[in-house]
Design a protein around this motif. Sequence first.
Motif: not given
Length: 366
Positions: A38-47, A52-53, A194-197, A199-207
């Motif tokens: 259960l702790r492993a599942l929680r860490i997986l989902l939380t991570g 936002s990261y 648009i004023g929303i902060r 986290s910096r990640t590799p996610m880009n507009i190709s999504f």
Amino acid sequence: MNDRTRGWIRLFLVPFLNLVLAFVVAGLVVLMIGENPLRALRILLTGALGSSYGIGYTLYYATSFTFTGLAVAIAFHGSLFNIGGEGQAGVAGIGVAVVCLSIVGDTHWVLAFPLAIAGAAFAGAAWAAIPAYLQASRGSHVVITTIMFNFIASALLVYLLVNVLKVEGSMAPESRKFGDGARMPFMHELAGWIGIRISRTPMNISFLLAVACTFLTWVLIWRTRLGYEIRAFGQSETAAVYAGISPVRITMATMLLSGGMAGLMALNTVMGEASRLVLDAVQGAGFVGIAVALIGRSHPVGVFLAAILFGILYQGGAELAFEMPAISREMIVVIQALVILFTGALENLVRFPVEGFLRKFREAGN
């Protein structure tokens, strides 16, 4: 039980129950090594989803898996097993690099992005065209040819990065960094506009392109004449030929669409994350796409959801391996394998009992 109900069971209920079983078995494996499941599942989902990261990285991985999963799904509908997504995306990376390295000066990304899309789709489709032709005209099985073309694509990429595209004086087998005019915006930059902060990640507009391709694939398969012909050919080649559908034309069209879709994956990693062409730009997404298509039952919505699931497993798995050292990266691969096993290979383990139960329940109600 009507066809609509059976379809909902197959597409949504059965995969969900299979997924639950996969996590139960994975939990037992975690319990056997002395950790709390259960702790492993929680860490997986939380991570994966707790910040936002984590969400950014999850959707970054899911973007690549969506493209390659849709590519496999398109081919599946035509009864073709395209397992060459790895090579098609790799060659598409070369196409993206050629476009982006050719862009100099103050060219805006709004102009560069469509050109890169065209380069990626054309290169991926071209790499799929040869196995398609060999299957359609010479009877060479597309599974074998696409496997071999994965290795050829890898060798081609190594040759170009070592002998042609490598920066002079550098030991790293990679191209030079793309100019600012060919740099794809990241999602945290778009959010900042648009004023929303976030986290910096590799996610880009190709999504966003992946989301659009999910919808367009649905339109193609179920709302166009070509899609109908692909499905008819996939259900029965003999009946399709009797109806006047050319096997050569449909095989070529299906594989070109599949290869082009796989090629779009290169936008995410080559033009997006790395902003240059590197050796391991595909990162195994071509093979993961096969599992994504199987789990998603070759339906675009199912593929998109399965891609997000694997994005969660990739990002959450990395956090899990960090937080619980007893659960290694190999253990994460075991969990992924269990998900594939239960939702892909063992579909009937759940589907038959569920359909039987619902049938008896309906009969009892009548």
